[in-house]
Design an enzyme around this catalytic site. Structure first.
Site, PDB file in Angstrom:
ATOM      1  N   ARG A 149       0.823  -1.402  -0.034  1.00 23.25           N
ATOM      2  CA  ARG A 149      -0.057  -0.206   0.010  1.00 23.25           C
ATOM      3  C   ARG A 149       0.776   1.216  -0.049  1.00 23.25           C
ATOM      4  O   ARG A 149       0.432   2.109  -0.645  1.00 23.25           O
ATOM      5  CB  ARG A 149      -0.786   0.037   1.243  1.00 23.25           C
ATOM      6  CG  ARG A 149      -1.739   1.064   1.298  1.00 23.25           C
ATOM      7  CD  ARG A 149      -2.742   1.084   2.484  1.00 23.25           C
ATOM      8  NE  ARG A 149      -2.175   0.690   3.682  1.00 23.25           N
ATOM      9  CZ  ARG A 149      -2.665   0.799   4.943  1.00 23.25           C
ATOM     10  NH1 ARG A 149      -4.038   1.350   5.055  1.00 23.25           N
ATOM     11  NH2 ARG A 149      -2.164   0.522   6.120  1.00 23.25           N
ATOM     12  N   ASP A 192      -4.863  -1.065  -1.418  1.00 21.07           N
ATOM     13  CA  ASP A 192      -5.171  -0.945   0.026  1.00 21.07           C
ATOM     14  C   ASP A 192      -6.070  -2.101   0.330  1.00 21.07           C
ATOM     15  O   ASP A 192      -7.205  -2.199  -0.179  1.00 21.07           O
ATOM     16  CB  ASP A 192      -5.768   0.383   0.067  1.00 21.07           C
ATOM     17  CG  ASP A 192      -6.098   0.775   1.571  1.00 21.07           C
ATOM     18  OD1 ASP A 192      -6.023  -0.248   2.372  1.00 21.07           O
ATOM     19  OD2 ASP A 192      -6.620   1.763   1.745  1.00 21.07           O
ATOM     20  N   LEU A 193      -5.513  -3.186   1.202  1.00 20.38           N
ATOM     21  CA  LEU A 193      -6.150  -4.115   1.422  1.00 20.38           C
ATOM     22  C   LEU A 193      -7.649  -3.639   2.168  1.00 20.38           C
ATOM     23  O   LEU A 193      -8.325  -4.629   2.255  1.00 20.38           O
ATOM     24  CB  LEU A 193      -5.514  -4.925   2.352  1.00 20.38           C
ATOM     25  CG  LEU A 193      -3.981  -5.568   1.655  1.00 20.38           C
ATOM     26  CD1 LEU A 193      -3.109  -6.416   2.729  1.00 20.38           C
ATOM     27  CD2 LEU A 193      -4.394  -6.225   0.495  1.00 20.38           C
ATOM     28  N   HIS A 220       7.580 -23.501   8.887  1.00 18.68           N
ATOM     29  CA  HIS A 220       8.881 -23.530   8.123  1.00 18.68           C
ATOM     30  C   HIS A 220       9.737 -24.789   8.656  1.00 18.68           C
ATOM     31  O   HIS A 220      10.855 -25.171   7.981  1.00 18.68           O
ATOM     32  CB  HIS A 220       9.610 -22.100   8.026  1.00 18.68           C
ATOM     33  CG  HIS A 220      10.298 -21.600   8.974  1.00 18.68           C
ATOM     34  ND1 HIS A 220       9.482 -21.217  10.192  1.00 18.68           N
ATOM     35  CD2 HIS A 220      11.515 -21.808   9.732  1.00 18.68           C
ATOM     36  CE1 HIS A 220      10.228 -20.718  11.397  1.00 18.68           C
ATOM     37  NE2 HIS A 220      11.712 -21.209  11.178  1.00 18.68           N
ATOM     38  N   LYS A 279      13.058 -27.683   6.708  1.00 20.05           N
ATOM     39  CA  LYS A 279      14.482 -27.456   7.087  1.00 20.05           C
ATOM     40  C   LYS A 279      15.255 -28.881   6.556  1.00 20.05           C
ATOM     41  O   LYS A 279      14.491 -29.982   6.797  1.00 20.05           O
ATOM     42  CB  LYS A 279      14.816 -27.535   8.470  1.00 20.05           C
ATOM     43  CG  LYS A 279      14.315 -25.880   8.985  1.00 20.05           C
ATOM     44  CD  LYS A 279      14.755 -25.916  10.285  1.00 20.05           C
ATOM     45  CE  LYS A 279      14.244 -24.404  11.082  1.00 20.05           C
ATOM     46  NZ  LYS A 279      15.194 -23.327  10.804  1.00 20.05           N
ATOM     47  N   GLU A 299      16.723 -20.313  21.522  1.00 15.31           N
ATOM     48  CA  GLU A 299      17.068 -19.512  20.551  1.00 15.31           C
ATOM     49  C   GLU A 299      17.826 -18.275  21.724  1.00 15.31           C
ATOM     50  O   GLU A 299      17.568 -18.365  22.984  1.00 15.31           O
ATOM     51  CB  GLU A 299      15.759 -18.395  20.074  1.00 15.31           C
ATOM     52  CG  GLU A 299      15.082 -19.407  19.325  1.00 15.31           C
ATOM     53  CD  GLU A 299      14.003 -18.452  18.629  1.00 15.31           C
ATOM     54  OE1 GLU A 299      14.011 -17.816  17.808  1.00 15.31           O
ATOM     55  OE2 GLU A 299      12.897 -18.443  19.373  1.00 15.31           O
ATOM     56  N   ASP A 305       3.398 -19.598  20.075  1.00 14.38           N
ATOM     57  CA  ASP A 305       4.678 -19.403  19.040  1.00 14.38           C
ATOM     58  C   ASP A 305       5.306 -20.419  18.438  1.00 14.38           C
ATOM     59  O   ASP A 305       5.728 -20.381  17.131  1.00 14.38           O
ATOM     60  CB  ASP A 305       5.734 -18.085  19.355  1.00 14.38           C
ATOM     61  CG  ASP A 305       6.329 -17.503  18.173  1.00 14.38           C
ATOM     62  OD1 ASP A 305       5.878 -17.101  17.330  1.00 14.38           O
ATOM     63  OD2 ASP A 305       7.751 -17.254  18.465  1.00 14.38           O
ATOM     64  N   HIS A 343       5.758 -25.843  15.749  1.00 12.97           N
ATOM     65  CA  HIS A 343       7.105 -26.101  15.314  1.00 12.97           C
ATOM     66  C   HIS A 343       7.177 -27.297  16.065  1.00 12.97           C
ATOM     67  O   HIS A 343       7.511 -28.634  15.553  1.00 12.97           O
ATOM     68  CB  HIS A 343       8.078 -25.302  15.472  1.00 12.97           C
ATOM     69  CG  HIS A 343       8.040 -23.991  14.566  1.00 12.97           C
ATOM     70  ND1 HIS A 343       7.430 -23.952  13.242  1.00 12.97           N
ATOM     71  CD2 HIS A 343       8.249 -22.614  14.858  1.00 12.97           C
ATOM     72  CE1 HIS A 343       7.286 -22.697  12.966  1.00 12.97           C
ATOM     73  NE2 HIS A 343       7.785 -22.017  13.854  1.00 12.97           N
ATOM     74  N   LYS A 380      13.251 -18.174  24.320  1.00 14.62           N
ATOM     75  CA  LYS A 380      14.078 -17.107  23.852  1.00 14.62           C
ATOM     76  C   LYS A 380      15.224 -16.782  24.940  1.00 14.62           C
ATOM     77  O   LYS A 380      14.753 -16.617  26.250  1.00 14.62           O
ATOM     78  CB  LYS A 380      13.080 -15.702  23.784  1.00 14.62           C
ATOM     79  CG  LYS A 380      12.086 -16.178  22.950  1.00 14.62           C
ATOM     80  CD  LYS A 380      12.265 -15.264  21.521  1.00 14.62           C
ATOM     81  CE  LYS A 380      10.988 -15.621  20.425  1.00 14.62           C
ATOM     82  NZ  LYS A 380      11.587 -15.938  19.195  1.00 14.62           N
TER      83      LYS A 380
HETATM   84  C1  BG6 Z   1       9.053 -18.701  14.102  1.00  9.20           C
HETATM   85  C2  BG6 Z   1       8.656 -17.773  15.393  1.00  9.20           C
HETATM   86  O1  BG6 Z   1       7.991 -18.941  13.769  1.00  9.20           O
HETATM   87  O2  BG6 Z   1       9.998 -19.247  14.297  1.00  9.20           O
HETATM   88  C3  BG6 Z   1       9.851 -16.872  15.980  1.00  9.20           C
HETATM   89  O3  BG6 Z   1       7.687 -16.938  15.324  1.00  9.20           O
HETATM   90  C4  BG6 Z   1      11.243 -17.822  16.022  1.00  9.20           C
HETATM   91  O4  BG6 Z   1       9.591 -16.550  17.283  1.00  9.20           O
HETATM   92  C5  BG6 Z   1      11.348 -18.365  14.725  1.00  9.20           C
HETATM   93  O5  BG6 Z   1      12.102 -17.036  16.248  1.00  9.20           O
HETATM   94  C6  BG6 Z   1      12.430 -19.541  14.942  1.00  9.20           C
HETATM   95  O6  BG6 Z   1      12.946 -19.864  13.562  1.00  9.20           O
HETATM   96  P1  BG6 Z   1      14.339 -20.631  13.104  1.00  9.20           P
HETATM   97  O7  BG6 Z   1      13.875 -21.192  11.869  1.00  9.20           O
HETATM   98  O8  BG6 Z   1      15.413 -19.172  13.164  1.00  9.20           O
HETATM   99  O9  BG6 Z   1      14.551 -21.468  14.242  1.00  9.20           O
END
Ligand code: BG6
Length: 487
Positions: A48, A91-92, A175, A179, A213, A232, A237, A337
């Protein structure tokens, strides 16, 4: 992975963080590698606050280029990549603008991919607007996490999207499934006879899955404070990794065979009894501390976070799977974290030998252990006992090491690159099906509810440590410890 199928990849949230760091760099890598993307394939960015294509290309040069190719950018490939990019200003909040997108896409060959790299509150309005201009036909839609806040809100999104797109058109991204080492776990389990006879309760004592992390919440304090580690990282994951570790061998690698088996695991998770929550779940929040010599502030003082926040930045869980293969085997999941290290790994601890003629050290549990390191430095290590050289029969722990970069010098692919190619080529196996997502939400919800109702705050831990002591105590009750506590 050659393809000659044309496509138009429409990127909503074209100037967002995810587009900048992950999606456009992954598309560039696929482009640079050659042969992965059809020459005629185009990327249509939607945003936008950008005036026109020239301004968007300026933005891509400034913000995306620093995130591509750690070893320097191939300028010729970069220039031809930019030629693939088109731009539509929308503009969504204004559904009429979607006629501009329809006109821009009209007459193009091949499949249309709509990637929603936007907040989840925009998923349903975008789908409606796409349908209102007939763009839901011959197309695929990619939904980023978080998909909802709980089972109800996730169902509401899935119901609404499901009225417009069929399930086979919906690609829910996790994601972690893209990997390389996660793919390798499938290869290890189902491509070898060695492990399958041992991959069960008779021989496995416990399994740990850790995603640790060093990073904090970065610029996402506001989002994270309303989300927390359970939503999260665990709901998606960690439970996805768990289901791949524990699933039965699928009869083929087609998308539904794999997803059916994962679903069976998610449905077999032993429901958490709210009365037991203190014994099987630990939640923590980081306080100020030091990571690699740098002082880092407490979570509660991060921008966007409420000073009296009770959001968890750390979770450790004991999970059980109620089926014949895994009954009684504890799976310990952990994520946080601002921990001491950035590491994601799966640890399979095998049982001790039933009788040792070689002395007490061979009777230790954990003498045989498989450690699958997902990141960094992908490796698989199989720990065994061996005789120490010299006199007498003294045993020591040694390991067989499979370091992927030693065997395969080229071809490692980033998770997003693989997943985007899968969307373009119509391969659903690495995307989360609706029923899997529901099963995962159903299982985590009692924990969410119990924590929300509880007046106990999360347990504090200093940034730069491995989380609250209670996470270690939970494993000690089962006569084991986290891998880093072994030495
Ligand atoms: C995301 C989370 O899905 O994965 C983040 O929302 C997290 O909080 C991230 O940092 C970690 O992914 P990766 O691939 O860096 O381990």
């Amino acid at each position: 992975m050659q393809t000659d199928s044309s496509f138009t990849f429409v990127l909503f949230g074209g100037t967002g963080d995810l587009s900048m760091r992950k999606i456009l760099p992954a598309l560039f890598e696929a482009h640079r590698a050659g042969g992965m993307l059809a020459d005629s394939g185009k990327i249509v960015a939607v945003a936008r606050h950008v005036a026109d294509r020239a301004a968007y290309i300026d933005w891509v040069n400034e913000h995306v280029k620093p995130h591509v190719s750690k070893n320097g950018v191939d300028e010729t490939a970069w220039a031809s990549f930019l030629d693939r990019i088109e731009f539509v200003k929308i503009d969504l909040g204004n559904p009429e603008d979607f006629t501009l997108l329809r006109d821009a896409l009209s007459g193009r060959p091949g499949i249309r991919v709509f990637y929603l790299a936007t907040g989840p509150s925009l998923f349903v309005p975008i789908c409606h607007a796409l349908a209102s201009v007939g763009l839901n036909e011959n197309s695929r839609i990619v939904l980023e996490k978080p998909l909802g806040y709980d089972l109800k809100s996730s169902n509401a999104i899935n119901d609404a999207v499901g009225e417009i797109f069929a399930e086979e058109q919906i690609y829910r991204i996790d994601h972690y499934l893209g990997k390389e080492p996660v793919q390798n776990l499938l290869a290890l389990r189902f491509g070898n006879v060695l492990f399958e006879p041992l991959w069960r309760r008779e021989w496995v004592e416990s399994i740990q899955i850790t995603i640790a992390e060093e990073l904090g919440v970065e610029a996402r304090g506001d989002f994270y404070d309303n989300t927390g580690a359970l939503r999260d990282m665990v709901q998606n994951h960690l439970l996805q990794l768990l289901s791949i570790v524990a699933m039965e061998p699928p009869h083929s690698m087609d998308s539904d065979s794999v997803r059916d088996e994962k679903l069976r695991v998610l449905r077999a998770l032993k429901p958490i009894d709210p009365r037991d929550i203190g014994k099987v779940a630990v939640r923590g929040q980081y306080h100020a501390g030091v990571i690699r010599g740098n002082a880092v502030p407490a979570y509660a003082t991060e921008p966007g976070v409420k000073p009296d926040s009770t959001t968890e930045t750390f979770v450790a869980l004991k999970v059980e799977i109620e089926n014949w293969r895994w009954a009684g085997v504890p799976f310990f999941l952990r994520t946080g974290k601002r921990l001491a290290d950035r590491v994601a790994e799966i640890v399979v601890n095998f049982r001790a030998v039933p009788h040792s003629a070689l002395g007490a050290s061979a009777l230790r549990g954990g003498a045989n252990r498989l450690v699958i390191r997902l990141q960094p430095n992908e490796t698989i290590r199989l720990y065994c006992l061996a005789k120490q050289p010299g006199e007498g029969m003294n045993l020591a722990s040694v390991h067989l090491d499979l370091a992927f970069d030693r065997f395969f010098r080229e071809g490692q692919m980033e998770a997003y690159q693989r997943l985007l190619l899968d969307v373009i080529n119509g391969r659903l196996a690495l995307f989360v099906r609706r029923d899997e997502q529901e099963a995962a939400w159903r299982w985590v919800e009692p924990i969410l509810n119990e924590w929300a109702a509880s007046n106990k705050p999360p347990k504090p831990y200093a940034a730069g440590t491995w989380g609250p002591a209670a996470a270690s105590a939970m494993l000690a009750q089962h006569g084991t410890c986290w891998l880093e506590e072994e030495n």
